[in-house]
Design a protein around this motif. Sequence first.
Motif, PDB file in Angstrom:
ATOM      1  N   PHE A  10      32.101  27.488 -78.082  1.00 27.60           N
ATOM      2  CA  PHE A  10      33.127  27.494 -77.047  1.00 27.60           C
ATOM      3  C   PHE A  10      34.502  27.766 -77.629  1.00 27.60           C
ATOM      4  N   ASP A  11      35.271  28.547 -76.912  1.00 28.30           N
ATOM      5  CA  ASP A  11      36.713  28.585 -77.131  1.00 28.30           C
ATOM      6  C   ASP A  11      37.281  27.288 -76.533  1.00 28.30           C
ATOM      7  N   LEU A  12      38.442  26.835 -76.988  1.00 27.81           N
ATOM      8  CA  LEU A  12      39.020  25.592 -76.446  1.00 27.81           C
ATOM      9  C   LEU A  12      40.127  25.855 -75.415  1.00 27.81           C
ATOM     10  N   ASP A  13      41.217  26.479 -75.849  1.00 25.89           N
ATOM     11  CA  ASP A  13      42.384  26.629 -74.966  1.00 25.89           C
ATOM     12  C   ASP A  13      42.098  27.585 -73.816  1.00 25.89           C
ATOM     13  N   ASN A  14      42.362  27.118 -72.631  1.00 24.40           N
ATOM     14  CA  ASN A  14      42.166  27.905 -71.402  1.00 24.40           C
ATOM     15  C   ASN A  14      40.711  28.064 -70.978  1.00 24.40           C
ATOM     16  N   THR A  15      39.784  27.763 -71.874  1.00 23.40           N
ATOM     17  CA  THR A  15      38.374  27.795 -71.490  1.00 23.40           C
ATOM     18  C   THR A  15      37.969  26.383 -71.063  1.00 23.40           C
ATOM     19  N   LEU A  16      38.123  25.411 -71.958  1.00 23.18           N
ATOM     20  CA  LEU A  16      37.800  24.019 -71.628  1.00 23.18           C
ATOM     21  C   LEU A  16      39.083  23.255 -71.279  1.00 23.18           C
ATOM     22  N   GLY A 185      34.216  32.191 -73.718  1.00 25.13           N
ATOM     23  CA  GLY A 185      35.674  32.166 -73.833  1.00 25.13           C
ATOM     24  C   GLY A 185      36.376  32.881 -72.702  1.00 25.13           C
ATOM     25  N   ASP A 186      37.698  32.689 -72.656  1.00 22.54           N
ATOM     26  CA  ASP A 186      38.490  33.258 -71.553  1.00 22.54           C
ATOM     27  C   ASP A 186      39.291  34.480 -71.975  1.00 22.54           C
ATOM     28  N   ASP A 187      39.314  34.764 -73.281  1.00 19.91           N
ATOM     29  CA  ASP A 187      40.190  35.842 -73.763  1.00 19.91           C
ATOM     30  C   ASP A 187      39.348  37.060 -74.137  1.00 19.91           C
ATOM     31  N   VAL A 190      40.086  38.448 -77.818  1.00 17.30           N
ATOM     32  CA  VAL A 190      39.893  37.491 -78.907  1.00 17.30           C
ATOM     33  C   VAL A 190      38.466  36.941 -78.942  1.00 17.30           C
ATOM     34  N   ASP A 191      38.001  36.414 -77.810  1.00 15.73           N
ATOM     35  CA  ASP A 191      36.680  35.765 -77.785  1.00 15.73           C
ATOM     36  C   ASP A 191      35.559  36.776 -77.570  1.00 15.73           C
ATOM     37  N   ILE A 192      35.744  37.625 -76.583  1.00 18.57           N
ATOM     38  CA  ILE A 192      34.627  38.455 -76.135  1.00 18.57           C
ATOM     39  C   ILE A 192      34.434  39.676 -77.041  1.00 18.57           C
TER      40      ILE A 192
HETATM   41 MG   LIG Z   1      41.318  30.662 -74.867  1.00 20.15          MG
END
Ligand SMILES: [Mg+2]
Length: 238
Positions: A10-16, A185-187, A190-192
């Motif tokens: 998991f990504d943390l910021d903005n995801t969780l 993730g939400d980014d 960066v994440d995807i």
């Molecule tokens: Mg994020």
Amino acid sequence: MQKKYSHIFFDLDNTLWDFGKNSFLAMKTAYDYFIANNEVSYDVFFEVYTKHNKLLWEGYRYKQVTKKELTRKRFELTFEELKIQHVDPEKMNEYYLAEMPGQKHLNAGVIELLEYLKYKKYYLSIITNGFSEVQLKKLETSGISGYFQKVFISESVKTPKPGKEIFEFAIKSTNAKKSKSIMIGDDWDVDILGAYQYGIDSVYYQPGINTELQASFDRNKNNIIHFIQNFDEVKNIL
Ligand SMILES: [Mg+2]
């Protein structure tokens, strides 16, 4: 039936962790302490700060800006633009960072999702870009640290997403198989794309989903990118 995935990252910021709401609240306390007498309203201050912060984080990701420069300049440039004088950018940054991890708002459905994944016995980890002391405190304060076996933070791993090194480090440290791992993730960049370029499947969490991106990636079968608008939809995948 055997599960398709075993390890979830998991990504943390903005995801969780609801970064938008939490940083808005944390910055408000810093603003009240350092700037409240000034003519600038808090909404304007936060908007200008957010703009500079975002650009500086991009620079940090591409190694053009150091941590020290980032933390100083995001305030320095905000003060310059809004003609705020006599506030020490480093002191305000310190105050803000100290307030941040004390905020505990999570995105909608996070606890239900983590409970569901725990019940299904997935191995859960975090891969987050940020500063170690801050990210760890966020997990504690918001009450979700117990769900995660491992936490990988760019500052400690010394390399941020979307670079493949941090993904590789996380996969190896958890004895995961790439084919049985998935990043949430939400980014997009960066994440995807980070996960995609490293070679693992991912879930792109976006309340306002971009169907154009979805259309162009659905057909590519190298690695699957799932698109969800809320965490209930994870149950269709995991
Ligand atoms: Mg994020």
